[in-house]
Design a protein around this motif. Structure first.
Motif, PDB file in Angstrom:
ATOM      1  N   GLU A   2       0.805  -1.225   0.000  1.00  0.00           N
ATOM      2  CA  GLU A   2       0.000   0.000   0.000  1.00  0.00           C
ATOM      3  C   GLU A   2       0.837   1.273   0.000  1.00  0.00           C
ATOM      4  O   GLU A   2       0.440   2.267  -0.593  1.00  0.00           O
ATOM      5  CB  GLU A   2      -0.989  -0.027   1.153  1.00  0.00           C
ATOM      6  N   ASN A   3       1.996   1.272   0.636  1.00  0.00           N
ATOM      7  CA  ASN A   3       2.862   2.460   0.628  1.00  0.00           C
ATOM      8  C   ASN A   3       3.311   2.795  -0.795  1.00  0.00           C
ATOM      9  O   ASN A   3       3.283   3.949  -1.213  1.00  0.00           O
ATOM     10  CB  ASN A   3       4.103   2.258   1.515  1.00  0.00           C
ATOM     11  N   ALA A   4       3.741   1.761  -1.515  1.00  0.00           N
ATOM     12  CA  ALA A   4       4.196   1.965  -2.890  1.00  0.00           C
ATOM     13  C   ALA A   4       3.038   2.439  -3.764  1.00  0.00           C
ATOM     14  O   ALA A   4       3.178   3.384  -4.544  1.00  0.00           O
ATOM     15  CB  ALA A   4       4.794   0.674  -3.446  1.00  0.00           C
ATOM     16  N   LYS A   5       1.874   1.781  -3.621  1.00  0.00           N
ATOM     17  CA  LYS A   5       0.698   2.156  -4.412  1.00  0.00           C
ATOM     18  C   LYS A   5       0.303   3.608  -4.155  1.00  0.00           C
ATOM     19  O   LYS A   5       0.006   4.365  -5.076  1.00  0.00           O
ATOM     20  CB  LYS A   5      -0.475   1.240  -4.048  1.00  0.00           C
ATOM     21  N   LYS A   6       0.324   3.981  -2.893  1.00  0.00           N
ATOM     22  CA  LYS A   6      -0.055   5.342  -2.492  1.00  0.00           C
ATOM     23  C   LYS A   6       0.897   6.376  -3.126  1.00  0.00           C
ATOM     24  O   LYS A   6       0.452   7.370  -3.705  1.00  0.00           O
ATOM     25  CB  LYS A   6      -0.010   5.431  -0.968  1.00  0.00           C
ATOM     26  N   THR A   7       2.178   6.120  -3.039  1.00  0.00           N
ATOM     27  CA  THR A   7       3.173   7.033  -3.609  1.00  0.00           C
ATOM     28  C   THR A   7       3.009   7.146  -5.121  1.00  0.00           C
ATOM     29  O   THR A   7       3.033   8.247  -5.675  1.00  0.00           O
ATOM     30  CB  THR A   7       4.602   6.553  -3.269  1.00  0.00           C
ATOM     31  N   LEU A   8       2.812   6.015  -5.778  1.00  0.00           N
ATOM     32  CA  LEU A   8       2.675   6.028  -7.236  1.00  0.00           C
ATOM     33  C   LEU A   8       1.363   6.689  -7.673  1.00  0.00           C
ATOM     34  O   LEU A   8       1.330   7.394  -8.682  1.00  0.00           O
ATOM     35  CB  LEU A   8       2.802   4.614  -7.790  1.00  0.00           C
ATOM     36  N   LEU A   9       0.307   6.497  -6.905  1.00  0.00           N
ATOM     37  CA  LEU A   9      -0.956   7.186  -7.214  1.00  0.00           C
ATOM     38  C   LEU A   9      -0.805   8.697  -7.058  1.00  0.00           C
ATOM     39  O   LEU A   9      -1.306   9.465  -7.882  1.00  0.00           O
ATOM     40  CB  LEU A   9      -2.085   6.675  -6.316  1.00  0.00           C
ATOM     41  N   GLU A  10      -0.110   9.112  -6.019  1.00  0.00           N
ATOM     42  CA  GLU A  10       0.131  10.552  -5.835  1.00  0.00           C
ATOM     43  C   GLU A  10       0.909  11.124  -7.015  1.00  0.00           C
ATOM     44  O   GLU A  10       0.598  12.213  -7.507  1.00  0.00           O
ATOM     45  CB  GLU A  10       0.887  10.801  -4.526  1.00  0.00           C
ATOM     46  N   ARG A  11       1.886  10.391  -7.485  1.00  0.00           N
ATOM     47  CA  ARG A  11       2.659  10.842  -8.649  1.00  0.00           C
ATOM     48  C   ARG A  11       1.785  10.889  -9.898  1.00  0.00           C
ATOM     49  O   ARG A  11       1.864  11.827 -10.692  1.00  0.00           O
ATOM     50  CB  ARG A  11       3.865   9.934  -8.877  1.00  0.00           C
ATOM     51  N   LYS A  12       0.948   9.854 -10.056  1.00  0.00           N
ATOM     52  CA  LYS A  12       0.064   9.816 -11.216  1.00  0.00           C
ATOM     53  C   LYS A  12      -0.879  11.016 -11.197  1.00  0.00           C
ATOM     54  O   LYS A  12      -1.037  11.705 -12.208  1.00  0.00           O
ATOM     55  CB  LYS A  12      -0.757   8.515 -11.218  1.00  0.00           C
ATOM     56  N   PHE A  13      -1.536  11.266 -10.058  1.00  0.00           N
ATOM     57  CA  PHE A  13      -2.561  12.306  -9.963  1.00  0.00           C
ATOM     58  C   PHE A  13      -1.990  13.726 -10.056  1.00  0.00           C
ATOM     59  O   PHE A  13      -2.735  14.670 -10.250  1.00  0.00           O
ATOM     60  CB  PHE A  13      -3.373  12.154  -8.688  1.00  0.00           C
TER      61      PHE A  13
END
Length: 180
Positions: A3-14
């Motif tokens: 979840e940490n990785a997903k969260k960071t990558l989603l923030e970058r995407k958005f």
């Protein structure tokens, strides 16, 4: 992917320029679809003056101009976002979310839509809802509005493709680096 990785990558995407461009382009599509629907209604009204106009005049005078200004504002802030200034695009996205209050003030979307081919309404409304979701993801990310792990909730943000998220890794970075 944790979840940490997903969260960071989603923030970058958005907050990526590509995602912001998707928002801006979708906003322009709202305007184009609204204009096409309004033009079609006016054409049909000329043929049959007894059509239900409901709040069409309010849309001409207030609704459409508000949406057009919002789309123009998004375009202007997109240019600033490309230079790293993201607060304006977050504000634009927040304004789109607030548009529903403006729509309520003019009596909703109006029955006039039902006097023309359903494709106009279907396209307008689905594009509006998609753009609103994309805008919310941008605004919530830039403004830091996410509660806890809310960014991971696909019912809020929309579906996420884990493989697509890998595109937001930095050069030389791995998912394991973000999993800590």
């Amino acid at each position: 992917m944790n979840e940490n990785a997903k969260k960071t990558l989603l923030e970058r995407k958005f907050t990526s320029i590509d995602y912001i461009k998707l928002y801006v382009d979708s906003y322009q599509e709202i305007v184009e679809t609204l204009e096409a629907g309004m033009n079609e209604f006016e054409l049909q009204l000329q043929k049959n003056p007894t059509l239900n106009m409901d709040n069409f005049k309010s849309w001409q005078l207030r609704g459409a101009p508000n949406i057009k200004r919002g789309a123009q504002n998004a375009l202007e802030h997109f240019e600033k976002a490309k230079k790293g200034h993201l607060t304006g695009i977050a504000s634009s996205a927040g304004n789109l979310r607030g548009l529903s209050r403006d729509v309520d003030n003019i009596g909703g979307f109006g029955e006039w839509w039902h006097e023309i081919n359903n494709k106009y309404w279907d396209t307008f409304y689905s594009t509006y809802m998609k753009t609103k979701k994309i805008g919310s993801n941008i605004d919530y990310t830039i403004s830091g509005y996410w509660d806890n792990d809310e960014i991971l909730d696909e019912e809020i943000t929309g579906p996420m493709d884990k493989n697509e998220l890998l595109n937001y890794l930095k050069l030389g970075e791995s998912v394991d680096d973000l999993s800590k």
